[in-house]
Design an enzyme around this catalytic site. Structure first.
Site, short mmCIF file in Angstrom:
data_model
loop_
_atom_site.label_atom_id
_atom_site.label_comp_id
_atom_site.label_asym_id
_atom_site.label_seq_id
_atom_site.Cartn_x
_atom_site.Cartn_y
_atom_site.Cartn_z
N SER A 131 57.05 -68.19 61.46
CA SER A 131 56.95 -66.85 62.02
C SER A 131 57.79 -66.80 63.29
CB SER A 131 55.50 -66.50 62.35
OG SER A 131 55.41 -65.32 63.12
N TYR B 81 47.30 -68.35 66.37
CA TYR B 81 48.36 -68.09 65.40
C TYR B 81 49.71 -68.58 65.92
CZ TYR B 81 51.51 -65.56 62.29
OH TYR B 81 52.51 -65.25 61.40
#
Length: 266
Positions: A144, A157
């Site tokens: 990501s 995250y």
């Protein structure tokens, strides 16, 4: 064009039951590739496999489970030597700092990092068999762009994706001598069931279908780093290159604004 995506490439995709994984599966199936698809939801995988039953084999498993992964190792082997593995399975759990719980950190790390690492227990031997026969072998890890800037609530995250990217880059160094390519995919915001839960604006949001096309195109062109959408990822890189005191002030300001908006919505 790279030889990564040959006409009859054998590919294993995790996290295939929805979102980016599902769309990548559909895109690769249209390209005539032979696929093994993995996810936790067996019914969703079987429905997806029905779009090209002669070329798609469902293999349900939880990637965080060693036992589940070993149970599908035979399916991968019977499918033929793997030319590519796309490790896409992941999760996104946000942390509410007023109610801090290390469980949130653990869930992100366990799925995004440990789950990916465990997939290599069965993926690497399959890729090595391909290289031994002179065939291309590519490991694709979907990370990501989130870890390039310290966003509030993303402690778990972002940390998991930072760890995952470092893991992939280190693997690239170690596997280079064996001729196994390692590709890192760093998406921005992509409309998926995971991001549908987000309660904040998502700039430059792209569809899962758009994301899949960008990934497949990047793989076909031989790119080792695939980041998109460009405007968003470049913006994060520029922000992340600013002096640390300025980054800290910006990040804290954004976190306070986000917390205020959440309180107003309660």
């Amino acid at each position: 064009m790279s030889d990564r995506l040959q006409e009859t490439s054998n590919i294993w995709i995790t996290g295939a039951s929805s979102g980016i994984g599902e769309s990548v599966t559909r895109a690769l199936a249209r390209g005539g590739h032979r696929l093994v698809i993995t996810g936790r939801r067996k019914e969703a995988l079987e429905e997806l496999a029905s779009v090209a039953p002669e070329r798609i084999i469902p293999a349900a498993a939880d990637t965080t489970s060693k036992e589940d992964l070993q149970s599908i190792a035979g399916t991968l082997e019977s499918h033929g030597d793997l030319n590519m593995v796309i490790l896409n399975a992941g999760t996104c759990e946000y942390l509410e700092i007023a109610h801090y719980s290390s469980d949130v950190i653990e869930k992100n790390i366990n799925t995004n990092v440990i789950g990916t690492a465990r997939c290599l227990d069965i993926a690497l031997p399959a890729l090595r068999r391909s290289r031994a026969k002179g065939q291309p072998a590519t490991l694709v890890i979907v990370s990501s762009s989130a870890w390039w800037f310290p966003f509030g609530r993303a402690e778990g995250y972002g940390a998991s994706k930072a760890a995952l990217t470092y893991f992939a880059h280190a693997l690239r160094a170690d596997l280079d001598a064996e001729g196994i390519d390692v590709v890192v995919v760093s998406p921005g915001f992509v409309k998926t069931p995971l991001t549908d839960r987000n309660d904040f604006p998502m700039p430059f949001l792209v569809s899962a279908e758009d994301a899949a096309e960008r990934i497949v195109s990047g793989l076909a062109r031989g790119h080792n780093e695939i980041a998109f959408p460009k405007r968003f990822t470049w913006m994060l890189k520029v922000l992340g290159a600013l002096p640390r005191p300025l980054i800290d002030r910006m990040s804290a300001s954004m976190a306070r604004k986000s917390n205020t908006e959440q309180e107003n919505n309660e």
